[in-house]
Scaffold this active site. Structure first.
Site, PDB file in Angstrom:
ATOM      1  N   PHE A  45       1.758-110.182  44.520  1.00 49.65           N
ATOM      2  CA  PHE A  45       0.452-110.656  44.997  1.00 49.65           C
ATOM      3  C   PHE A  45      -0.628-110.002  44.162  1.00 49.65           C
ATOM      4  O   PHE A  45      -0.657-108.779  44.024  1.00 49.65           O
ATOM      5  CB  PHE A  45       0.242-110.316  46.470  1.00 49.65           C
ATOM      6  CG  PHE A  45      -1.083-110.803  47.003  1.00 49.65           C
ATOM      7  CD1 PHE A  45      -1.227-112.098  47.448  1.00 49.65           C
ATOM      8  CD2 PHE A  45      -2.193-109.968  47.019  1.00 49.65           C
ATOM      9  CE1 PHE A  45      -2.452-112.559  47.913  1.00 49.65           C
ATOM     10  CE2 PHE A  45      -3.417-110.414  47.475  1.00 49.65           C
ATOM     11  CZ  PHE A  45      -3.549-111.720  47.926  1.00 49.65           C
ATOM     12  N   ASP A 100       0.075-103.532  37.859  1.00 53.85           N
ATOM     13  CA  ASP A 100      -0.913-103.718  38.921  1.00 53.85           C
ATOM     14  C   ASP A 100      -0.759-102.574  39.927  1.00 53.85           C
ATOM     15  O   ASP A 100       0.187-102.549  40.723  1.00 53.85           O
ATOM     16  CB  ASP A 100      -0.691-105.067  39.597  1.00 53.85           C
ATOM     17  CG  ASP A 100      -1.732-105.378  40.667  1.00 53.85           C
ATOM     18  OD1 ASP A 100      -2.317-104.425  41.221  1.00 53.85           O
ATOM     19  OD2 ASP A 100      -1.963-106.559  40.960  1.00 53.85           O
ATOM     20  N   LYS A 153      -8.784-101.368  45.704  1.00 55.83           N
ATOM     21  CA  LYS A 153      -8.484-100.884  47.052  1.00 55.83           C
ATOM     22  C   LYS A 153      -8.997 -99.480  47.324  1.00 55.83           C
ATOM     23  O   LYS A 153     -10.175 -99.278  47.539  1.00 55.83           O
ATOM     24  CB  LYS A 153      -6.992-101.044  47.344  1.00 55.83           C
ATOM     25  CG  LYS A 153      -6.604-102.512  47.586  1.00 55.83           C
ATOM     26  CD  LYS A 153      -5.280-102.657  48.266  1.00 55.83           C
ATOM     27  CE  LYS A 153      -4.923-104.116  48.527  1.00 55.83           C
ATOM     28  NZ  LYS A 153      -5.721-104.717  49.607  1.00 55.83           N
TER      29      LYS A 153
END
Length: 393
Positions: A133, A218, A247
């Site tokens: 994702f 990532d 994040k």
């Protein structure tokens, strides 16, 4: 006539992209939050791995307040000292030698920057992972494998091949001399905290090097201390070409970063990419406060020790068939497809957890989660499973 509830007001005024909210939260402190009815919860999701320092941490509040009172925003025609200092700090923490940073406002935007950067190699083919994702914008979605997310918006940009995560042979077979980049998470987050086999990142690095492709890691969910290291890929000893972050980097203040190392650092040139708010001084000051606090409070070691304790405690119940993860990124598989019921029962018991798939639970609490809060959750855990499965009633 009574006033409409928060849920009714939400439904009437916000687009229905997330479904009905489970709660309306009013305030937070540390790893605790309170809803508008005054009920207290231990936040074991941390805004999906975002609230690294929990809620209302004094260092973060002070850094944002001071910076906003000094210099809140400038365009990227100008530089600011927090922006420069943060870029230097991130490259230094990676420890892979020279690199350069493009700052964004989110993980999705960091992925978009990485996608465009890969095109500057002169190649267009990207290999990404099943279960991965990387965001919801058109470019990031093109790199995300889940059909339910992709199908309504096809055709998507890019020439992307998806291969099974953790399968080094499938990855090697998919990469050619026309491949621009291989994109992978060192631990898959949204898939339910999936840890690859030993040696997988090393094999990916070797495959990329053999074909002249960029290895793009990532770290949006795994980075900034989440797994007990500054960046999870450091555990493998691999040196990537591109690292994307977001994040937890600024503890809840919007920021993202696309970091390119070595020759890849010079692929994007003036006119190739841009942003209005990316790298603004307030976001960068917030990120520096997070990094400083992680160091000052010894949170990398804390995360490592506490995470192991939580994983061991969760695995002790026979209704849990597997527990995975590193540090405070934890996933578990249940023996039956009751993860939605477990999440609801946990909420009733005062704990916020996430159910990414029908049989999986994910935890990504603040890095400042206390041992007492962890103990309280582990003590409540069997009762939560009882309530979810109808046992013990």
């Amino acid at each position: 006539m009574s006033a409409p509830s928060y849920g009714e007001r939400y439904a009437a005024s916000l687009m229905n992209t997330f479904g009905p909210p489970k709660l309306t939260l009013a305030r937070g402190a540390g790893a605790h939050v309170w809803d508008t009815d005054g009920k207290e919860y231990v936040d074991l999701l941390g805004g999906i791995a975002v609230n690294a320092l929990g809620h209302a941490h004094p260092a973060l509040v002070s850094a944002v307040t001071e910076q906003m009172s000094t210099l809140g925003h400038v365009s990227n025609f100008f530089a600011t000292t927090p922006q420069i200092t943060l870029a230097e700090r991130l490259v230094s923490l990676l420890g892979h030698g020279p690199g350069k940073v493009f700052f964004t406002n989110s993980g999705t935007e960091a992925v978009e920057a990485g996608f465009k950067l890969s095109r500057r190699t002169g190649r267009t083919h990207v290999v990404a992972m099943e279960g991965g994702f990387h965001g919801r914008s058109m470019g990031a979605l093109a790199l995300t494998s889940k059909d339910a997310y992709r199908t309504p918006f096809e055709p998507l940009p890019g020439h992307v091949t998806f291969v099974p995560y953790g399968d080094a042979e499938a990855l090697a077979a998919a990469v050619t001399d026309e491949t621009a980049a291989v994109l992978l998470e060192p631990i898959q987050g949204e898939a339910g905290v999936v840890v690859p086999p030993e040696g997988y990142l090393v094999a990916a690095r070797e495959t990329c090097s053999r074909h002249g492709a960029l290895l793009w890691v990532d770290e949006i969910q795994t980075g900034t201390g989440r797994t007990g290291l500054w960046f999870e890929h450091l555990r493998s000893g691999v040196v990537p070409d591109v690292v994307t972050l977001a994040k937890g980097l600024a503890g809840g203040f919007p920021i993202g970063a696309c970091i390119a190392l070595g020759a890849a650092a010079d692929l994007l040139q003036p006119g190739n990419h841009g942003t209005t708010f990316g790298g603004n001084p307030v976001a960068c000051a917030a990120a520096l406060a997070v990094l400083d606090t992680i160091e000052a409070e010894g949170l990398l070691e804390h995360v490592t020790v506490l995470g192991q304790k939580i994983r061991d405690g969760l695995a002790a119940d026979p209704r849990v068939v597997e527990v995975r993860g590193e540090g405070l990124l934890i996933g578990l598989d249940l023996s039956t497809d009751v993860s939605a019921e477990v999440a609801a029962a946990a909420l009733d018991a005062g704990f916020i957890v996430n159910n990414p798939t029908p049989a999986r639970i994910r935890l990504a609490p603040p890095l400042v989660l206390t041992a007492d809060d962890a103990d309280a959750f582990l003590q409540a855990w069997p009762g939560i499973l009882d309530a979810a499965t109808g046992e013990g009633s």
